[in-house]
Write a protein that holds these residues in place. Structure first.
Motif, mmCIF file in Angstrom:
data_model
loop_
_atom_site.group_PDB
_atom_site.id
_atom_site.type_symbol
_atom_site.label_atom_id
_atom_site.label_comp_id
_atom_site.label_asym_id
_atom_site.label_seq_id
_atom_site.Cartn_x
_atom_site.Cartn_y
_atom_site.Cartn_z
ATOM 1 N N UNK A 179 -11.341 47.727 -6.409
ATOM 2 C CA UNK A 179 -10.096 47.745 -6.698
ATOM 3 C C UNK A 179 -9.708 49.150 -7.467
ATOM 4 N N UNK A 180 -10.705 49.991 -8.022
ATOM 5 C CA UNK A 180 -10.531 51.288 -8.495
ATOM 6 C C UNK A 180 -10.431 52.284 -7.319
ATOM 7 N N UNK A 181 -11.076 52.016 -6.302
ATOM 8 C CA UNK A 181 -11.065 52.857 -5.103
ATOM 9 C C UNK A 181 -9.750 52.619 -4.552
ATOM 10 N N UNK A 182 -9.278 51.703 -4.323
ATOM 11 C CA UNK A 182 -7.932 51.499 -3.679
ATOM 12 C C UNK A 182 -6.758 51.940 -4.837
ATOM 13 N N UNK A 183 -6.815 52.002 -5.826
ATOM 14 C CA UNK A 183 -5.863 52.260 -6.799
ATOM 15 C C UNK A 183 -5.894 53.973 -6.882
ATOM 16 N N UNK A 184 -6.738 54.567 -6.610
ATOM 17 C CA UNK A 184 -7.048 56.058 -6.356
ATOM 18 C C UNK A 184 -6.184 56.360 -5.186
ATOM 19 N N UNK A 185 -6.527 55.724 -4.146
ATOM 20 C CA UNK A 185 -5.978 56.164 -2.585
ATOM 21 C C UNK A 185 -4.655 55.750 -2.718
ATOM 22 N N UNK A 186 -4.224 54.966 -3.443
ATOM 23 C CA UNK A 186 -2.609 54.508 -3.368
ATOM 24 C C UNK A 186 -1.832 55.215 -4.612
ATOM 25 N N UNK A 187 -2.410 55.975 -5.361
ATOM 26 C CA UNK A 187 -1.886 56.700 -6.458
ATOM 27 C C UNK A 187 -0.635 57.267 -6.174
ATOM 28 N N UNK A 188 0.463 56.940 -6.939
ATOM 29 C CA UNK A 188 1.778 57.302 -6.580
ATOM 30 C C UNK A 188 2.652 57.051 -5.226
ATOM 31 N N UNK A 189 2.111 55.929 -4.673
ATOM 32 C CA UNK A 189 2.502 55.421 -3.355
ATOM 33 C C UNK A 189 3.127 53.988 -3.925
ATOM 34 N N UNK A 190 4.218 53.857 -3.764
ATOM 35 C CA UNK A 190 4.974 52.518 -4.052
ATOM 36 C C UNK A 190 5.227 51.704 -2.794
ATOM 37 N N UNK A 191 5.512 50.593 -3.098
ATOM 38 C CA UNK A 191 5.788 49.583 -1.867
ATOM 39 C C UNK A 191 5.007 49.465 -0.658
ATOM 40 N N UNK A 192 3.588 49.656 -1.010
ATOM 41 C CA UNK A 192 2.495 49.548 -0.085
ATOM 42 C C UNK A 192 1.546 48.492 -0.124
ATOM 43 N N UNK A 193 2.184 47.247 -0.317
ATOM 44 C CA UNK A 193 1.171 46.254 -0.776
ATOM 45 C C UNK A 193 0.344 45.762 0.334
ATOM 46 N N UNK A 194 1.033 45.596 1.642
ATOM 47 C CA UNK A 194 0.225 45.399 2.777
ATOM 48 C C UNK A 194 -0.850 46.204 2.866
ATOM 49 N N UNK A 195 -0.786 47.522 3.022
ATOM 50 C CA UNK A 195 -1.859 48.571 3.265
ATOM 51 C C UNK A 195 -2.847 48.264 2.159
ATOM 52 N N UNK A 196 -2.310 48.264 0.977
ATOM 53 C CA UNK A 196 -3.305 47.968 -0.339
ATOM 54 C C UNK A 196 -4.310 46.877 0.068
ATOM 55 N N UNK A 197 -3.739 45.699 0.159
ATOM 56 C CA UNK A 197 -4.504 44.219 0.694
ATOM 57 C C UNK A 197 -5.317 44.772 1.692
ATOM 58 N N UNK A 198 -5.059 45.550 2.676
ATOM 59 C CA UNK A 198 -5.598 45.868 3.916
ATOM 60 C C UNK A 198 -6.850 46.603 3.476
ATOM 61 N N UNK A 199 -6.577 47.593 2.958
ATOM 62 C CA UNK A 199 -7.769 48.361 2.449
ATOM 63 C C UNK A 199 -9.040 47.762 1.424
ATOM 64 N N UNK A 200 -8.479 46.827 0.690
ATOM 65 C CA UNK A 200 -9.227 45.874 0.020
ATOM 66 C C UNK A 200 -10.205 45.208 0.632
ATOM 67 N N UNK A 201 -9.802 44.435 1.605
ATOM 68 C CA UNK A 201 -10.323 43.577 2.324
ATOM 69 C C UNK A 201 -11.379 44.430 3.413
ATOM 70 N N UNK A 202 -10.955 45.402 3.775
ATOM 71 C CA UNK A 202 -11.908 46.395 4.778
ATOM 72 C C UNK A 202 -13.059 46.900 3.984
ATOM 73 N N UNK A 203 -12.724 47.353 2.753
ATOM 74 C CA UNK A 203 -13.907 47.714 1.645
ATOM 75 C C UNK A 203 -14.755 46.443 1.526
ATOM 76 N N UNK A 204 -14.214 45.432 1.379
ATOM 77 C CA UNK A 204 -15.015 44.087 1.050
ATOM 78 C C UNK A 204 -15.856 43.623 2.010
ATOM 79 N N UNK A 205 -15.280 43.894 3.392
ATOM 80 C CA UNK A 205 -16.144 43.362 4.733
ATOM 81 C C UNK A 205 -17.232 44.665 4.680
#
Length: 205
Positions: A43-69
């Motif tokens: 979650x910390x890594x994803x938050x840093x990557x998307x800092x200042x980026x609004x309205x990207x929930x799909x990309x946010x969730x996609x990155x979380x799942x990719x990192x978890x995998x």
């Protein structure tokens, strides 16, 4: 044996190190490969990557799942921790990762010397040589992985790898530092960074 005829320290069997430490530059994030703890790191890594980026929930969730995998796959391979590069140079991302893996002793089998491993890797066409680190001699192995081998992780580019194999002192285990990057064009330039990180390895007693 009398008290004043003790064996020299170098002849006594010491216990293996209790742990190790690696220093990474700013812009690298660490994930401990523990399913009960890695969600917070991801979650910390994803938050840093998307800092200042609004309205990207799909990309946010996609990155979380990719990192978890990626974390699950690294854990299944015996990984202890995973480091990911969020570094940039002139606004250009410098993607890279470091997987630290412990290869434990195999009962009834003596591990091969690093020189023998180097010979085996060289026979497969890999670029190998021995290097000296403060933590001890290391086998340096540079090799490439075709894009089709990465399809399960959603990557369509070939991946360049730089591995360092070190014998854990006073044991029959090995520690492997596995660096990789999909930026084939920058792989040689990143090799210097990867090797400098590997050289920071220290054993803790």
């Amino acid at each position: 044996m009398t008290e004043d005829t003790a064996l020299p320290v170098q002849d006594q069997q010491l216990p293996p190190p209790r742990d190790y430490r690696i220093a990474t530059p700013e812009g690298w994030e660490r994930i401990v490969l523990n399913p009960e703890a890695w969600d917070a790191s991801i979650a910390r890594i994803v938050d840093k990557q998307f800092k200042g980026v609004d309205n990207a929930p799909h990309l946010n969730a996609q990155m979380r799942e990719s990192l978890a995998a990626q974390a699950r796959q690294a854990l299944a391979a015996g990984g202890l921790e995973l480091y990911l590069s969020l570094m940039q140079a002139a606004s250009v991302p410098l993607p890279g990762s470091l997987l630290v893996t412990l290869i434990p002793p195999r009962p009834g089998r003596t591990p091969p010397p690093l020189d023998d491993l180097a010979t085996a890797f060289a026979a497969d066409g890999d670029d190998v040589r021995m290097v000296d680190f403060p933590a001890g001699p290391a086998l340096r192995r540079r090799w490439s992985e075709a894009a089709d081998a990465q399809q399960q992780l959603g990557n369509t580019r070939p991946v360049e790898h730089l591995d360092f194999h070190l014998a854990v002192p006073y044991s029959e285990a090995f520690l492997v530092l596995s660096f990789s990057t999909p930026m084939v064009e920058l792989a040689e330039a990143l090799d210097g960074l990867f090797e400098s990180i590997a050289s920071t390895l220290r054993w803790l007693r």
